[in-house]
Design an enzyme around this catalytic site. Structure first.
Site, PDB file in Angstrom:
ATOM      1  N   HIS A  80       0.767  -1.240   0.111  1.00  0.00           N
ATOM      2  CA  HIS A  80       0.167   0.110   0.037  1.00  0.00           C
ATOM      3  C   HIS A  80       0.907   1.388  -0.007  1.00  0.00           C
ATOM      4  CE1 HIS A  80       0.785  -0.893   4.286  1.00  0.00           C
ATOM      5  NE2 HIS A  80       0.871   0.664   4.439  1.00  0.00           N
ATOM      6  N   TYR A  97      -3.649   3.817   2.208  1.00  0.00           N
ATOM      7  CA  TYR A  97      -4.573   3.482   0.896  1.00  0.00           C
ATOM      8  C   TYR A  97      -4.055   2.452   0.020  1.00  0.00           C
ATOM      9  CZ  TYR A  97      -7.374   7.741   2.482  1.00  0.00           C
ATOM     10  OH  TYR A  97      -8.304   8.329   3.326  1.00  0.00           O
ATOM     11  N   THR A  98      -4.772   1.631  -0.451  1.00  0.00           N
ATOM     12  CA  THR A  98      -4.516   0.967  -1.639  1.00  0.00           C
ATOM     13  C   THR A  98      -5.060   1.263  -2.801  1.00  0.00           C
ATOM     14  OG1 THR A  98      -4.316  -1.174   0.063  1.00  0.00           O
ATOM     15  CG2 THR A  98      -4.313  -1.722  -2.406  1.00  0.00           C
ATOM     16  N   CYS A 252      -9.564  -7.774   6.132  1.00  0.00           N
ATOM     17  CA  CYS A 252      -9.385  -6.286   6.314  1.00  0.00           C
ATOM     18  C   CYS A 252     -10.673  -5.790   6.335  1.00  0.00           C
ATOM     19  CB  CYS A 252      -8.765  -5.789   4.942  1.00  0.00           C
ATOM     20  SG  CYS A 252      -8.113  -3.974   5.404  1.00  0.00           S
TER      21      CYS A 252
END
Length: 311
Positions: A80, A97-98, A252
């Protein structure tokens, strides 16, 4: 006869030499010509917002330009980035954030962001306009995906926890050499909260034998054929690969969900080696953080711990 055999050996030797030369040349070309990533793991670099597309009242896709049309972000699958911005008080804030894009998407990268009313980084994204710049550094994370490293993935995601799952799923399904199967359980509060549903449904149709998605809603519409309530032990048993040495469960979501899933998975016989929590860094080790915090602040009001989860 001997002359023919000698000629044959000579031809084979030449063919082997040619293969070695061609292979070496191809490898050299790949190593030297492969686009270098734009990220720096230690220093923030700024990228220009060129397009903002609203997906719902509090979700948008943000597209950022890379330095050239042929540039790649250089983010390994499973890793990420860290984004930096300012909250409503003008104080600096960072959050992982990805991207939903891969390095096969050249010249840009995209983030799908849910902007929470009290979220500190959410405020920064809410205020961003096309032409503004976002500070980013990376890659970060403890998980790097390699094709065919497991026979199957079970994925359990909640809310925005879908973005790292989507990154891995897309990389697997778009690689013809990768035979990994994926079973995704994706939980949300309401139907309109489901992110990337169109893309996920398209994957389920195009790769029907390798990718399956099961949606779970707390507040489902009247007509609904998915799961209802919270993700249960029975749902995991029905929709994830059974415990085995060649599978892995990725999860997640919000801290309470991650904690509940850990309990369910343990009860179903999934060893710690078969599990990986919050590999995008969003909630990594949050259970341990909360446990320590409760010991330190057990005399305080529960609301005082809100800062841990209000990003």
């Amino acid at each position: 006869m001997e002359i023919l055999q000698s000629h044959r050996v000579e031809m084979i030797s030449i063919a082997v030499a040619l293969v070695a030369i061609v292979g070496g040349t191809a490898y050299y070309y790949y190593v030297t010509k492969k686009p270098k990533g734009c990220l720096d793991p230690d220093n923030f670099k700024e990228f220009k917002l060129v397009e903002r597309t609203h997906l719902s009242h509090n979700v948008a896709t943000f597209r950022f330009d890379l330095p050239t049309p042929n540039s790649v972000l250089g983010l390994p699958i499973g890793q990420h980035i860290i984004c930096r911005g300012k909250d409503s008080l003008g104080e600096e804030v960072t959050k992982p954030y990805t991207p939903t894009t891969l390095d096969t998407d050249v010249g840009y990268f995209e983030l799908v962001v849910k902007m929470y009313p009290q979220g500190r980084m959410s405020h920064h994204f809410r205020e961003m306009r096309e032409g503004d710049y976002l500070a980013v550094k990376g890659p970060k994370g403890r998980f790097k995906y390699q094709p065919n490293q497991v026979r199957a993935f079970g994925m359990i995601a909640g809310g925005t926890g879908i973005t790292p799952m989507f990154q891995v799923t897309r990389a697997i399904l778009e690689n013809e050499q990768d035979k990994t199967n994926i079973n995704l359980i994706y939980a949300n509060v309401a139907y309109e909260d489901i992110l990337l549903k169109e893309e996920l449904d398209a994957f389920a149709i195009k790769f029907s034998t390798r990718f399956k998605v099961y949606y779970v809603l707390n507040q489902p519409p009247e007509i609904w054929d998915g799961g209802v309530g919270f993700v249960s032990k029975e749902m995991i048993q029905a929709h994830c690969p059974a415990p085995a040495s060649d599978i892995k469960i990725l999860r997640c979501g919000p801290p309470p969900m991650n904690k509940a899933m850990a309990t369910h998975l343990e009860a179903l016989g999934y060893s710690p080696q078969m599990q990986l929590e919050s590999f995008d860094g969003l909630c990594c080790n949050i259970a341990q953080i909360l446990a320590i915090s409760r010991k330190l602040f057990r005399k305080l009001e529960p609301q005082r711990l809100y800062f841990l989860t209000s990003f």
